[in-house]
Design an enzyme around this catalytic site. Structure first.
Site, short mmCIF file in Angstrom:
data_model
loop_
_atom_site.label_atom_id
_atom_site.label_comp_id
_atom_site.label_asym_id
_atom_site.label_seq_id
_atom_site.Cartn_x
_atom_site.Cartn_y
_atom_site.Cartn_z
N ARG A 131 22.78 48.22 86.97
CA ARG A 131 23.07 49.46 86.24
C ARG A 131 21.87 49.84 85.39
NH1 ARG A 131 22.21 47.58 82.08
NH2 ARG A 131 22.45 49.62 81.11
N ALA A 154 19.75 53.73 84.56
CA ALA A 154 19.27 54.77 85.49
C ALA A 154 18.11 54.30 86.40
CB ALA A 154 18.90 56.02 84.71
N ARG A 198 27.20 56.55 92.23
CA ARG A 198 27.32 57.00 90.84
C ARG A 198 26.59 58.34 90.74
NH1 ARG A 198 26.12 52.82 86.26
NH2 ARG A 198 27.65 54.14 85.19
N GLN A 251 27.90 47.09 77.27
CA GLN A 251 26.51 46.82 77.67
C GLN A 251 25.66 46.45 76.45
OE1 GLN A 251 28.33 49.41 78.65
NE2 GLN A 251 27.74 50.19 80.66
N ASP A 277 20.15 59.15 81.23
CA ASP A 277 20.49 59.11 82.67
C ASP A 277 20.04 60.36 83.38
OD1 ASP A 277 22.32 56.93 81.51
OD2 ASP A 277 22.37 56.67 83.69
N ASN A 299 23.49 60.64 78.48
CA ASN A 299 23.31 59.18 78.34
C ASN A 299 24.69 58.59 78.08
OD1 ASN A 299 21.52 56.86 78.24
ND2 ASN A 299 22.07 56.72 76.08
N LYS A 300 24.74 57.28 77.99
CA LYS A 300 26.01 56.56 77.84
C LYS A 300 26.91 57.20 76.79
CE LYS A 300 27.28 53.78 79.69
NZ LYS A 300 28.24 54.06 80.82
#
Ligand code: MRU
Length: 349
Positions: free
Chosen positions: A50, A52, A93, A198, A239, A249-250
């Site tokens: 995982r 990007a 994804r 994460q 990302d 992003n996350k």
């Protein structure tokens, strides 16, 4: 002194790929070795690999594995079968631009070569190039980004953006690792990053390995520490970055950016230019992955919520460019107006 990275998140073995299973960290360092592109696709979906850039690299090697197994009588037949492999990898994804950039690069490589063997070799060479270039970009951007860090700084970061997520230095964590190597005293505050943790599992593990002091906080503690002056800057990865600088992003990144602005703390995005999608005008057009509600109702298989409760699980959010102090790339640091800066570094010379 350069920090030696002692683990290899993704390795090409010539006819197989080896992936460090990130879902098992920090408890176990387990590697998956496969010659099957479908196993790579599942590993991407399940976040065994995982981040990007790492998704782009693993996806590229997945296509290379698929190419090795295709038996075709002509280049046309080979390319038709390859399109099925690419479509499987593309369906893993949707948010990270790096994956789609890598697949487009491989598509181009597949157009060159007169025989099946030549095309196959070109695809493998292209996948290796993607890997080398993504890793090299993180070294360069980390060097640029380290200029923004002062001796004694405490940096808040989100999700995981280190070697695991990139195979190189990292993006946001790469900047921090580089500043640490330069002899600056830096401390990291790591958001745990629910739902899949994460930050807690991977960023804390990588910071410890790099010898950087790290304090783990829950996502909801960020405002407390920003407001009380503990944090000198917030740095996250990305990302996908739109042409105007809006950044996916996350999930939770947007809240951090707003909190940073409210408290007068700079908020930086660190990403290679392969994360920029100049064809997307604003963040509203970025596809946001929606993951299983089970990841919210459960933590590592243990249920936290009453059975049957509805749960939402967008994996990413979009931070509007107005909250971003600067974007750190391997081609330099971009500041507002982002549209012009992004255009200048993404236009082909
Ligand atoms: O869902 P993940 O773990 O793949 O999300 C990763 C992130 O959001 C990272 O911040 C981003 O990919 C940048 S990694 C260098």
């Amino acid at each position: 002194m350069e920090h030696q990275i002692t683990y290899a998140p993704i390795e090409w073995l010539g006819d197989k790929v080896r992936l460090l299973d990130q879902t098992r960290l920090p408890g176990e360092e387990i590697y998956i070795e496969t010659d099957d592109y479908r196993v790579v696709a599942e590993a991407i979906k399940e976040l065994k690999v995982r981040g990007a850039p790492a998704i782009g690299i693993a996806g590229a090697y997945g296509v290379a594995l698929g190419a090795l197994k295709i038996e075709a009588a002509s280049p046309e037949e080979f390319r038709a079968r390859l399109a099925e492999v690419i479509s499987t990898i593309a369906g893993t994804r949707p948010t990270a631009r790096n994956l789609f950039g890598a697949l487009e690069y491989l598509q181009k490589a597949a157009q060159t070569g007169k025989s099946v063997a030549q095309i196959r070799n070109n695809i493998i060479a292209a996948a290796i190039t993607i890997h080398e270039e993504e890793a090299a970009a993180t070294h360069k951007l980390s060097e640029y980004g380290a200029e923004l860090i002062q001796d004694g700084d405490t940096i808040l970061t989100h999700c995981n953006t280190g070697p695991l997520a990139t195979t190189g230095y990292g993006t946001a964590l790469g900047v921090i690792i580089r500043a640490h190597e330069q002899g600056k005293i830096v401390k990291v505050f790591a958001d745990e990053t629910r739902p899949l943790l994460q930050g807690a599992r991977l960023t804390c593990w990588e910071a410890q390995k790099a010898g950087i002091p790290v304090t783990l906080i829950t996502d909801s503690m960020a405002g407390y520490f920003l407001n009380r002056g503990y944090i000198n800057s917030v740095i996250t990865g990305a990302d996908r970055i739109a042409a105007n600088g809006d950044t996916a992003n996350k999930i939770g990144t947007y809240s951090l950016a707003v909190l940073a602005k409210e408290n007068g703390v700079p908020f930086y995005i660190a990403a290679p230019t392969t994360t920029i999608d100049p064809c997307i005008v604003t963040g509203a057009q970025i596809p946001i992955e929606q993951r299983s509600p089970d990841e919210v109702t459960h933590v590592q298989g243990v249920s936290l919520a009453p059975a049957g409760v509805a749960a939402a699980n967008p994996a990413f959010d979009v931070t509007p460019h107005k909250y971003i102090t600067a974007i750190i790339t391997e081609k330099g640091i971009i500041r507002k107006p982002y549209k012009a800066g992004i255009k200048s570094i993404t236009s082909v010379a």
